[in-house]
Design an enzyme around this catalytic site. Structure first.
Site, PDB file in Angstrom:
ATOM      1  N   CYS A 197     -26.018 -17.657   1.424  1.00  0.00           N
ATOM      2  CA  CYS A 197     -26.677 -18.720   2.187  1.00  0.00           C
ATOM      3  C   CYS A 197     -27.096 -19.835   1.225  1.00  0.00           C
ATOM      4  O   CYS A 197     -27.386 -19.592   0.057  1.00  0.00           O
ATOM      5  CB  CYS A 197     -27.907 -18.170   2.918  1.00  0.00           C
ATOM      6  N   ASP A 240     -29.803 -21.334   1.266  1.00  0.00           N
ATOM      7  CA  ASP A 240     -31.253 -21.240   1.063  1.00  0.00           C
ATOM      8  C   ASP A 240     -31.607 -21.266  -0.432  1.00  0.00           C
ATOM      9  O   ASP A 240     -31.042 -20.496  -1.223  1.00  0.00           O
ATOM     10  CB  ASP A 240     -31.743 -19.919   1.708  1.00  0.00           C
ATOM     11  N   ARG A 270     -33.898 -20.138  -1.994  1.00  0.00           N
ATOM     12  CA  ARG A 270     -34.522 -18.920  -2.534  1.00  0.00           C
ATOM     13  C   ARG A 270     -33.517 -17.814  -2.837  1.00  0.00           C
ATOM     14  O   ARG A 270     -33.905 -16.722  -3.240  1.00  0.00           O
ATOM     15  CB  ARG A 270     -35.572 -18.405  -1.527  1.00  0.00           C
ATOM     16  N   HIS A 285     -29.471 -12.851   3.905  1.00  0.00           N
ATOM     17  CA  HIS A 285     -30.846 -12.569   3.475  1.00  0.00           C
ATOM     18  C   HIS A 285     -31.765 -12.484   4.687  1.00  0.00           C
ATOM     19  O   HIS A 285     -31.558 -13.166   5.685  1.00  0.00           O
ATOM     20  CB  HIS A 285     -31.350 -13.630   2.491  1.00  0.00           C
ATOM     21  N   CYS A 332     -33.637 -15.478   7.223  1.00  0.00           N
ATOM     22  CA  CYS A 332     -32.690 -16.605   7.207  1.00  0.00           C
ATOM     23  C   CYS A 332     -32.982 -17.581   8.361  1.00  0.00           C
ATOM     24  O   CYS A 332     -33.005 -17.188   9.536  1.00  0.00           O
ATOM     25  CB  CYS A 332     -31.255 -16.089   7.317  1.00  0.00           C
TER      26      CYS A 332
HETATM   27 CO    CO Z   1     -30.407 -18.385   5.134  1.00  0.00          CO
END
Ligand code: CO
Length: 217
Positions: A42, A44, A46, A98, A101
């Protein structure tokens, strides 16, 4: 004007640090890359691939998009895949979702989010196919379970790409794995799907779906 001086300073210190340990690190890396792994993750912020699996530059080829999707019409993902499999000859592909999400969350939310809903349609489809299982879970577990089921669906999509199918047909060693990362503890949960050929896919998927996920039990 805002400058990015701090980031450029960070970069200089990082480069110095690595060269202190290995003066020829970048010089050697510039000549070639031979990663064994392709990470589909992803976007993201993080969930940074190299840091999570603690690998230095040169060790993992990476493609990231919202909610780690592998769509058969996505030229970007397929081009990364083709280069990774046909040229770099990676041996493992990790589809890494994750928990927490935002894309999965948005796909569960019936209210419109604009353009992104077209992208997230893939996850809505997975939700519809597993509606009975998801609805039977306590509300707090539903999102985590869909994060896992989404990864399993992307393993299925990956295994059915022409690129992976052709690699398997010619006997190339290539395994597709499904992982889900925990933002709260920094740990990867192995979803137990490790597919090394199209014949093994249905059984592996069925077994993984039947197994209650680590966050959804
Ligand atoms: Co995500």
């Amino acid at each position: 004007m805002t400058t990015l001086r701090n980031l450029l300073d960070n970069n200089r210190r990082w480069s110095d640090r690595i060269r202190r340990d290995d003066p020829h690190f970048f010089e050697n890396l510039a000549k070639q890359q031979t990663p064994k792994y392709l990470w589909i993750g992803c976007s993201d912020s993080r969930v940074p691939a190299n840091q999570i699996i603690d690998l230095p530059p040169g060790e993992v080829f990476v493609h990231r998009n919202i909610s780690n999707l592998v769509l058969h019409s996505d030229m970007n993902c397929l081009s990364v895949l083709q280069f990774a499999v046909d040229v770099l000859k990676v041996e493992h592909i990790m589809i890494t979702g994750h928990y927490g999400c935002g894309g999965v969350k948005a796909a569960m939310d019936p209210k419109p989010h604009g353009l992104i809903d077209n992208w997230l349609r893939e996850i809505s489809g997975t939700l519809e196919r597993h509606r009975a299982e998801i609805d039977a879970l306590p509300e707090a577990k539903r999102h985590a379970r869909l994060c896992e089921l989404n990864v399993m669906q992307q393993v299925d999509n990956m295994a059915h790409t022409t690129i992976v199918r052709e690699a398997w047909d010619r006997g190339q060693q290539l395994e597709v794995h499904g992982w889900c990362y925990g933002l709260e503890d920094g740990l990867i949960h192995d979803l137990g799907i490790d597919v090394a050929g199209i014949g093994a896919l249905p059984g592996a998927l069925q077994a993984a779906i039947a197994r209650p996920g680590p966050r959804a039990t």
